[in-house]
Design a protein around this motif. Structure first.
Motif, PDB file in Angstrom:
ATOM      1  N   GLU A   1      51.857  44.760  35.768  1.00  0.00           N
ATOM      2  CA  GLU A   1      52.350  45.673  36.792  1.00  0.00           C
ATOM      3  C   GLU A   1      51.208  46.539  37.335  1.00  0.00           C
ATOM      4  O   GLU A   1      51.069  46.709  38.554  1.00  0.00           O
ATOM      5  CB  GLU A   1      53.451  46.571  36.226  1.00  0.00           C
ATOM      6  CG  GLU A   1      53.958  47.566  37.256  1.00  0.00           C
ATOM      7  CD  GLU A   1      54.982  48.537  36.701  1.00  0.00           C
ATOM      8  OE1 GLU A   1      55.001  49.697  37.153  1.00  0.00           O
ATOM      9  OE2 GLU A   1      55.764  48.128  35.822  1.00  0.00           O
ATOM     10  N   ALA A   2      50.380  47.055  36.440  1.00  0.00           N
ATOM     11  CA  ALA A   2      49.264  47.898  36.877  1.00  0.00           C
ATOM     12  C   ALA A   2      48.299  47.104  37.759  1.00  0.00           C
ATOM     13  O   ALA A   2      47.830  47.597  38.796  1.00  0.00           O
ATOM     14  CB  ALA A   2      48.538  48.463  35.659  1.00  0.00           C
ATOM     15  N   ALA A   3      48.012  45.869  37.348  1.00  0.00           N
ATOM     16  CA  ALA A   3      47.107  45.025  38.134  1.00  0.00           C
ATOM     17  C   ALA A   3      47.707  44.706  39.493  1.00  0.00           C
ATOM     18  O   ALA A   3      47.007  44.694  40.522  1.00  0.00           O
ATOM     19  CB  ALA A   3      46.808  43.738  37.370  1.00  0.00           C
ATOM     20  N   MET A   4      49.008  44.456  39.520  1.00  0.00           N
ATOM     21  CA  MET A   4      49.694  44.138  40.761  1.00  0.00           C
ATOM     22  C   MET A   4      49.616  45.310  41.744  1.00  0.00           C
ATOM     23  O   MET A   4      49.299  45.126  42.930  1.00  0.00           O
ATOM     24  CB  MET A   4      51.150  43.814  40.440  1.00  0.00           C
ATOM     25  CG  MET A   4      52.031  43.508  41.613  1.00  0.00           C
ATOM     26  SD  MET A   4      53.681  43.044  41.027  1.00  0.00           S
ATOM     27  CE  MET A   4      54.247  44.628  40.398  1.00  0.00           C
ATOM     28  N   ILE A   5      49.902  46.501  41.260  1.00  0.00           N
ATOM     29  CA  ILE A   5      49.855  47.682  42.127  1.00  0.00           C
ATOM     30  C   ILE A   5      48.432  47.921  42.636  1.00  0.00           C
ATOM     31  O   ILE A   5      48.214  48.250  43.812  1.00  0.00           O
ATOM     32  CB  ILE A   5      50.403  48.906  41.371  1.00  0.00           C
ATOM     33  CG1 ILE A   5      51.911  48.732  41.140  1.00  0.00           C
ATOM     34  CG2 ILE A   5      50.121  50.189  42.141  1.00  0.00           C
ATOM     35  CD1 ILE A   5      52.536  49.792  40.264  1.00  0.00           C
ATOM     36  N   GLU A   6      47.455  47.721  41.754  1.00  0.00           N
ATOM     37  CA  GLU A   6      46.056  47.892  42.172  1.00  0.00           C
ATOM     38  C   GLU A   6      45.669  46.859  43.230  1.00  0.00           C
ATOM     39  O   GLU A   6      45.003  47.183  44.228  1.00  0.00           O
ATOM     40  CB  GLU A   6      45.135  47.758  40.961  1.00  0.00           C
ATOM     41  CG  GLU A   6      43.659  47.931  41.305  1.00  0.00           C
ATOM     42  CD  GLU A   6      42.744  47.605  40.134  1.00  0.00           C
ATOM     43  OE1 GLU A   6      41.579  47.242  40.390  1.00  0.00           O
ATOM     44  OE2 GLU A   6      43.195  47.698  38.972  1.00  0.00           O
ATOM     45  N   ASP A   7      46.082  45.594  43.036  1.00  0.00           N
ATOM     46  CA  ASP A   7      45.732  44.539  43.988  1.00  0.00           C
ATOM     47  C   ASP A   7      46.364  44.798  45.352  1.00  0.00           C
ATOM     48  O   ASP A   7      45.731  44.580  46.393  1.00  0.00           O
ATOM     49  CB  ASP A   7      46.193  43.180  43.462  1.00  0.00           C
ATOM     50  CG  ASP A   7      45.292  42.640  42.359  1.00  0.00           C
ATOM     51  OD1 ASP A   7      44.170  43.158  42.199  1.00  0.00           O
ATOM     52  OD2 ASP A   7      45.712  41.695  41.654  1.00  0.00           O
ATOM     53  N   LEU A   8      47.598  45.261  45.375  1.00  0.00           N
ATOM     54  CA  LEU A   8      48.263  45.538  46.648  1.00  0.00           C
ATOM     55  C   LEU A   8      47.593  46.701  47.374  1.00  0.00           C
ATOM     56  O   LEU A   8      47.441  46.683  48.601  1.00  0.00           O
ATOM     57  CB  LEU A   8      49.737  45.838  46.409  1.00  0.00           C
ATOM     58  CG  LEU A   8      50.588  44.642  45.950  1.00  0.00           C
ATOM     59  CD1 LEU A   8      51.967  45.115  45.505  1.00  0.00           C
ATOM     60  CD2 LEU A   8      50.725  43.606  47.071  1.00  0.00           C
ATOM     61  N   ALA A   9      47.168  47.705  46.607  1.00  0.00           N
ATOM     62  CA  ALA A   9      46.455  48.830  47.209  1.00  0.00           C
ATOM     63  C   ALA A   9      45.128  48.365  47.797  1.00  0.00           C
ATOM     64  O   ALA A   9      44.737  48.779  48.895  1.00  0.00           O
ATOM     65  CB  ALA A   9      46.235  49.926  46.167  1.00  0.00           C
ATOM     66  N   TRP A  10      44.435  47.495  47.052  1.00  0.00           N
ATOM     67  CA  TRP A  10      43.163  46.953  47.555  1.00  0.00           C
ATOM     68  C   TRP A  10      43.377  46.150  48.826  1.00  0.00           C
ATOM     69  O   TRP A  10      42.578  46.222  49.763  1.00  0.00           O
ATOM     70  CB  TRP A  10      42.530  46.076  46.467  1.00  0.00           C
ATOM     71  CG  TRP A  10      41.295  45.342  46.921  1.00  0.00           C
ATOM     72  CD1 TRP A  10      40.020  45.821  46.958  1.00  0.00           C
ATOM     73  CD2 TRP A  10      41.228  43.995  47.411  1.00  0.00           C
ATOM     74  NE1 TRP A  10      39.158  44.859  47.441  1.00  0.00           N
ATOM     75  CE2 TRP A  10      39.881  43.729  47.724  1.00  0.00           C
ATOM     76  CE3 TRP A  10      42.181  42.992  47.595  1.00  0.00           C
ATOM     77  CZ2 TRP A  10      39.461  42.503  48.210  1.00  0.00           C
ATOM     78  CZ3 TRP A  10      41.763  41.775  48.099  1.00  0.00           C
ATOM     79  CH2 TRP A  10      40.420  41.533  48.408  1.00  0.00           C
ATOM     80  N   LEU A  11      44.485  45.400  48.876  1.00  0.00           N
ATOM     81  CA  LEU A  11      44.795  44.609  50.064  1.00  0.00           C
ATOM     82  C   LEU A  11      45.138  45.504  51.251  1.00  0.00           C
ATOM     83  O   LEU A  11      45.047  45.075  52.400  1.00  0.00           O
ATOM     84  CB  LEU A  11      45.965  43.661  49.755  1.00  0.00           C
ATOM     85  CG  LEU A  11      46.325  42.613  50.787  1.00  0.00           C
ATOM     86  CD1 LEU A  11      45.155  41.665  51.056  1.00  0.00           C
ATOM     87  CD2 LEU A  11      47.558  41.823  50.331  1.00  0.00           C
ATOM     88  N   GLY A  12      45.516  46.754  50.963  1.00  0.00           N
ATOM     89  CA  GLY A  12      45.807  47.702  52.032  1.00  0.00           C
ATOM     90  C   GLY A  12      47.260  47.777  52.426  1.00  0.00           C
ATOM     91  O   GLY A  12      47.598  48.340  53.478  1.00  0.00           O
TER      92      GLY A  12
END
Length: 302
Positions: A65-76
């Motif tokens: 979940e943490a990785a998913m939220i971080e990846d989506l934030a990185w994607l913008g």
């Protein structure tokens, strides 16, 4: 209602949601779905929600979940916070299940997956005809759960027998007094066609298991109603599942969203990307130097 399920008409303000499961790293297929939701939300001036579909406690993990939220934030891609976590709302799904049970639409099945496959094979041998399969290719329920008396069912449950709670599809369809359809929309949110829903193709679908108190089908329609979701944007691999969702919405008196089922990202073998097949996460592309703009461009959003 005590469940918090919204049974009234949708509000005028459009609401979308992206709802991944934290059972692995996000891959390009998830990125595409997030971007499709972002684009339609922007076009409609809609709210965009993030839902964490983590009812499977054995596979869903906090680090994913943490990785998913971080990846989506990185994607913008930006969502309203905080996200809704399904694991925090299990009583709501139990309430929806109880309502269906009170209608006489739920029965317990005690056969294992292997036993059900064997029963389907036996029926094929007896009749000389293939046993019907659901749109995902699994045999329709061939067990004897509907023939058990309430006392027999309860005795097996009290004895601790593993079981699933299923929707009696024939009885459920008999409760519906009008044709089931849904409106499919384009990338701009404009309805393009009316699709006939055929939930009978799925047979007696699972609504809950002893170890998981709800199913994807039951939890997703409940959450969409509670969160006032008006437009559902997801991959075309879930197109056929919409028939089950429309049936549950009708039975529970829930609003009917608009649907868009977008294209899939396919792997080198021509199949859709899947976490279970260890599809490469777009985090790996990041680590090899890809930018968020690169990912967006790869997926047609550049």
């Amino acid at each position: 209602m005590s469940s918090g399920i919204v049974a009234s008409r949708h509000p005028k303000s459009p609401v979308l949601r992206f709802a991944p499961s934290p059972n692995g790293l996000l891959h390009l297929g998830h990125a595409l779905s997030a971007l499709e939701n972002e684009a339609l939300a922007a076009a409609l001036g809609a709210r965009l929600l993030l839902r964490i579909e983590d009812i499977d406690a054995t596979r869903c993990r906090p680090e994913f979940e943490a990785a998913m939220i971080e990846d989506l934030a990185w994607l913008g891609v930006t969502f309203e916070t905080p996200p809704r976590r399904q694991s925090e709302h299990l009583p709501v799904y139990r309430d929806a299940l109880a309502r269906l049970d009170a209608m006489g639409l739920v029965f317990a099945s005690f056969e294992s997956r292997g036993e059900l496959k064997a029963l389907a094979a036996a029926r094929e041998a007896e009749t000389g005809h293939p046993w019907p399969k659901d749109p995902d290719g699994a045999p329709l329920y061939a067990g004897s759960g509907t023939s058990l008396s309430e006392a027999e069912r309860q005795a097996l449950i009290d004895a601790g027998r593993p079981h699933a709670l299923r929707l009696d599809m024939a009885k459920a369809l008999a409760k519906v007094d009008r044709p089931l359809t849904w409106a499919e929309i384009d990338a701009g949110g404009v309805p393009t066609r009316t699709v006939e829903a055929r939930p009978e193709a799925w047979g007696d679908v699972v609504l809950a298991r002893k170890d998981v108190g709800t199913s994807y089908h039951l939890s997703v329609v409940t959450d969409d109603a509670i969160q006032n979701v008006t437009h559902i944007v997801r991959g075309e691999d879930l197109f056929q599942s919409t028939a089950v969702h429309r049936l549950l919405q009708e039975l529970l008196g829930l609003p009917e969203p608009l649907y868009r089922h977008h294209r899939l990202v396919l792997g080198p073998d021509g199949r859709k990307l899947s976490k279970s097949d260890q599809a490469e996460g777009f985090r790996a592309l990041r680590n090899r130097g890809a930018s968020a703009a690169d990912i967006r461009r790869i997926l047609g959003f550049g």
